[in-house]
Design a protein around this motif. Structure first.
Motif, PDB file in Angstrom:
ATOM      1  N   GLY A 128       0.917  -1.087  -0.066  1.00  7.18           N
ATOM      2  CA  GLY A 128      -0.086   0.075   0.049  1.00  7.18           C
ATOM      3  C   GLY A 128       1.117   1.331   0.085  1.00  7.18           C
ATOM      4  N   GLY A 129       0.343   2.438  -0.180  1.00  5.11           N
ATOM      5  CA  GLY A 129       1.054   3.898   0.172  1.00  5.11           C
ATOM      6  C   GLY A 129       1.489   4.239  -1.298  1.00  5.11           C
ATOM      7  N   VAL A 130       1.158   3.609  -2.520  1.00  4.49           N
ATOM      8  CA  VAL A 130       1.963   4.108  -3.675  1.00  4.49           C
ATOM      9  C   VAL A 130       0.876   4.649  -4.776  1.00  4.49           C
ATOM     10  N   GLY A 131      -0.236   4.819  -4.394  1.00  4.74           N
ATOM     11  CA  GLY A 131      -1.519   5.029  -5.069  1.00  4.74           C
ATOM     12  C   GLY A 131      -2.714   5.084  -4.833  1.00  4.74           C
ATOM     13  N   ALA A 132      -3.666   5.594  -5.183  1.00  7.30           N
ATOM     14  CA  ALA A 132      -5.216   5.537  -4.636  1.00  7.30           C
ATOM     15  C   ALA A 132      -5.985   4.245  -4.888  1.00  7.30           C
ATOM     16  N   GLY A 133      -5.481   3.689  -5.932  1.00  7.76           N
ATOM     17  CA  GLY A 133      -6.448   2.115  -6.046  1.00  7.76           C
ATOM     18  C   GLY A 133      -6.259   1.368  -5.109  1.00  7.76           C
ATOM     19  N   VAL A 134      -7.280   0.639  -4.924  1.00 11.27           N
ATOM     20  CA  VAL A 134      -7.393  -0.455  -3.898  1.00 11.27           C
ATOM     21  C   VAL A 134      -8.727  -1.180  -3.887  1.00 11.27           C
ATOM     22  N   LEU A 226      13.551  -3.428  -3.092  1.00 12.70           N
ATOM     23  CA  LEU A 226      13.238  -4.725  -4.047  1.00 12.70           C
ATOM     24  C   LEU A 226      11.294  -4.407  -4.045  1.00 12.70           C
ATOM     25  N   LEU A 227      10.850  -4.597  -5.182  1.00  9.83           N
ATOM     26  CA  LEU A 227       9.461  -4.329  -5.289  1.00  9.83           C
ATOM     27  C   LEU A 227       8.999  -5.895  -5.675  1.00  9.83           C
ATOM     28  N   ALA A 244       5.652   2.773  -8.486  1.00  9.53           N
ATOM     29  CA  ALA A 244       6.458   3.024  -7.361  1.00  9.53           C
ATOM     30  C   ALA A 244       8.041   2.814  -7.915  1.00  9.53           C
ATOM     31  N   HIS A 245       8.173   1.802  -8.939  1.00 13.41           N
ATOM     32  CA  HIS A 245       9.358   1.325  -9.373  1.00 13.41           C
ATOM     33  C   HIS A 245      10.130   2.768 -10.170  1.00 13.41           C
ATOM     34  N   ARG A 246       9.240   3.405 -10.833  1.00 11.61           N
ATOM     35  CA  ARG A 246       9.715   4.826 -11.488  1.00 11.61           C
ATOM     36  C   ARG A 246      10.048   5.887 -10.303  1.00 11.61           C
ATOM     37  N   LEU A 253      12.297  -4.449  -9.432  1.00 17.38           N
ATOM     38  CA  LEU A 253      10.744  -4.878  -9.509  1.00 17.38           C
ATOM     39  C   LEU A 253      10.989  -6.202 -10.233  1.00 17.38           C
ATOM     40  N   VAL A 254      10.279  -6.927  -9.412  1.00 24.58           N
ATOM     41  CA  VAL A 254      10.017  -8.487  -9.839  1.00 24.58           C
ATOM     42  C   VAL A 254       8.540  -8.696  -9.869  1.00 24.58           C
ATOM     43  N   LEU A 255       7.847  -9.109 -10.948  1.00 26.48           N
ATOM     44  CA  LEU A 255       6.480  -9.555 -11.087  1.00 26.48           C
ATOM     45  C   LEU A 255       6.255 -11.182 -11.171  1.00 26.48           C
ATOM     46  N   PHE A 256       5.185 -11.501 -10.144  1.00 27.37           N
ATOM     47  CA  PHE A 256       5.007 -12.989 -10.168  1.00 27.37           C
ATOM     48  C   PHE A 256       3.877 -13.299 -11.083  1.00 27.37           C
ATOM     49  N   GLU A 257       4.034 -13.713 -12.126  1.00 32.77           N
ATOM     50  CA  GLU A 257       3.172 -14.033 -12.978  1.00 32.77           C
ATOM     51  C   GLU A 257       1.761 -14.919 -12.532  1.00 32.77           C
ATOM     52  N   GLY A 258       0.774 -14.488 -12.729  1.00 28.03           N
ATOM     53  CA  GLY A 258      -0.323 -15.210 -12.290  1.00 28.03           C
ATOM     54  C   GLY A 258      -0.842 -15.206 -10.513  1.00 28.03           C
ATOM     55  N   ALA A 259       0.212 -14.659 -10.020  1.00 21.32           N
ATOM     56  CA  ALA A 259       0.047 -14.498  -8.318  1.00 21.32           C
ATOM     57  C   ALA A 259      -0.981 -13.295  -8.110  1.00 21.32           C
ATOM     58  N   GLY A 260      -1.602 -13.495  -6.942  1.00 22.41           N
ATOM     59  CA  GLY A 260      -2.494 -12.260  -6.748  1.00 22.41           C
ATOM     60  C   GLY A 260      -1.644 -11.625  -5.573  1.00 22.41           C
ATOM     61  N   HIS A 261      -2.546 -11.351  -4.429  1.00 27.13           N
ATOM     62  CA  HIS A 261      -1.969 -10.251  -3.577  1.00 27.13           C
ATOM     63  C   HIS A 261      -0.953 -10.823  -2.686  1.00 27.13           C
ATOM     64  N   PHE A 262      -0.754 -11.997  -2.605  1.00 31.58           N
ATOM     65  CA  PHE A 262       0.311 -12.663  -1.609  1.00 31.58           C
ATOM     66  C   PHE A 262       1.190 -13.524  -2.404  1.00 31.58           C
ATOM     67  N   PRO A 263       2.110 -12.679  -3.365  1.00 31.84           N
ATOM     68  CA  PRO A 263       3.004 -13.507  -3.802  1.00 31.84           C
ATOM     69  C   PRO A 263       4.137 -14.507  -3.025  1.00 31.84           C
ATOM     70  N   HIS A 264       4.261 -14.010  -1.807  1.00 29.14           N
ATOM     71  CA  HIS A 264       5.093 -14.714  -0.884  1.00 29.14           C
ATOM     72  C   HIS A 264       4.243 -16.146  -0.569  1.00 29.14           C
ATOM     73  N   ARG A 265       3.124 -16.322  -0.580  1.00 22.41           N
ATOM     74  CA  ARG A 265       2.448 -17.465  -0.147  1.00 22.41           C
ATOM     75  C   ARG A 265       2.066 -18.113  -1.496  1.00 22.41           C
ATOM     76  N   ALA A 266       2.095 -17.601  -2.508  1.00 16.39           N
ATOM     77  CA  ALA A 266       1.838 -18.114  -4.024  1.00 16.39           C
ATOM     78  C   ALA A 266       3.094 -19.083  -4.310  1.00 16.39           C
ATOM     79  N   ASP A 267       4.346 -18.688  -4.068  1.00 17.23           N
ATOM     80  CA  ASP A 267       5.538 -19.248  -4.356  1.00 17.23           C
ATOM     81  C   ASP A 267       6.320 -18.923  -3.390  1.00 17.23           C
TER      82      ASP A 267
END
Length: 320
Positions: A128-134, A226-227, A244-246, A253-267
């Motif tokens: 959180g904290g890097v934009g209004a969307g939620v 690290l994001l 945030a990366h910009r 920045l690392v994106l977890f393909e197909g993961a939702g809000h919990f990438p640390h739990r997804a993989d």
């Protein structure tokens, strides 16, 4: 992945008269793990067990969450950051790498802003904290009168209804939904519900997030950052990660393909690999008062256009 052991059972410290629960083990450089709203330190257990051979790992239950006290108190992001400083002081830990998920990411950024001399690195996970969307459900929960409805979320009919609506509208992926429902079932407890609402309303209103660290992100220059985001995050959309990366000079920045809000739990194994690489490849930041002052006097740089590309963003399969 090493299984959690009894060494990670919650301990407690009293800070400012309130009991704070935390998990702590290992030796070496300190890593502080901060969970999201409605969650608790158990979300990090698999990672703690694997990292404790090389690091001192600390994972608190934030005030109002888990086994920590749930008083009528200040649940702002700034208050949480101060609470982390004070807990670390009681544990005789001066400097940490902070790993924060969701609300915990916002607290991590605030900690780095308020106490740069104590922050060696930042790891922000679906932060959180890097934009209004939620997520729209969080906006609804922050609305007046939501406290009358929240106790019903733990009842079987409400859980079944939420599962159906969430599936129909694709509000969460299946793994995230099951996890979130187990957490929100705790809202039947009055003290937990009150703390949840105070925390949520300090950062979210009906229009979205109200706390935005983007105007201060330039101060992370010199702090290895690290994001990590899931490409299917519907709570804090992955577009926030690019923004945030910009805004964070030198961040990864690392994106977890197909993961939702919990990438640390997804993989968790892949997350652990990326985290270890980051820790090994980046030297801890050292606070320089003169440099900090120079950054402040120069002010926030002119923002890059939203359409500007973000090069070299690794995307990894999440295992989901």
């Amino acid at each position: 992945m090493t299984s959690p052991t009894d060494s990670f059972a919650p301990r407690t410290r009293v800070v400012h008269g309130y009991e704070r629960a935390y998990r702590m083990a290992g030796r070496g450089p300190a890593l502080l793990f901060l969970h999201g709203i409605g969650d608790d330190s158990s979300t990090w257990l698999d990672l703690l067990a694997s990292l404790s051979a090389d690091f001192t790992v600390i994972a608190p239950d934030l005030l109002g969450h888990g086994s920590s006290a749930k008083p009528r108190a200040d649940y702002s992001v700034a208050a949480y950051a101060c609470g982390m400083r004070d807990l670390l002081t009681t544990l005789d830990i001066d400097r940490v790498t902070v790993v924060g998920h969701s609300l915990g990411g916002g607290v991590a950024m605030q900690f780095a802003y308020q106490f740069p001399e104590r922050c060696e690195r930042l790891v922000l996970v679906g932060s959180g904290g890097v934009g209004a969307g939620v997520h729209p459900l969080l906006r609804l929960a922050a609305a007046p009168g939501a406290g009358l409805v929240l106790p019903l979320l733990g009842t079987p009919p409400a859980v079944a209804a939420l599962r159906g609506v969430a599936g129909l509208l694709r509000l969460f992926d299946d793994a995230d939904l099951d996890y979130v429902l187990t957490r929100y079932a705790r809202l039947v407890e009055p003290d937990t519900r009150s703390a949840f609402l105070r925390t949520l309303r300090s950062v979210v209103d009906w229009r979205g997030q109200v706390v935005n660290m983007l105007d201060r992100c330039y101060l992370t220059e010199g702090i290895p950052t690290l994001l990590v985001w899931g490409t299917e995050d519907r709570v804090v959309p992955s577009g926030h990660a690019l923004r945030a990366h910009r805004a964070m000079p030198g961040s990864r920045l690392v994106l977890f393909e197909g993961a939702g809000h919990f990438p640390h739990r997804a993989d968790p194994e892949r997350f652990l690999e990326i985290l270890r690489e980051f820790l090994a490849q980046t030297p801890p930041a050292r606070y320089d008062r003169g440099r900090w002052g120079k950054l402040l006097r120069a002010g926030r740089p002119v923002e890059a256009p939203e359409t500007a590309g973000v090069p070299d963003v690794p995307t990894v399969s999440s295992g989901t």
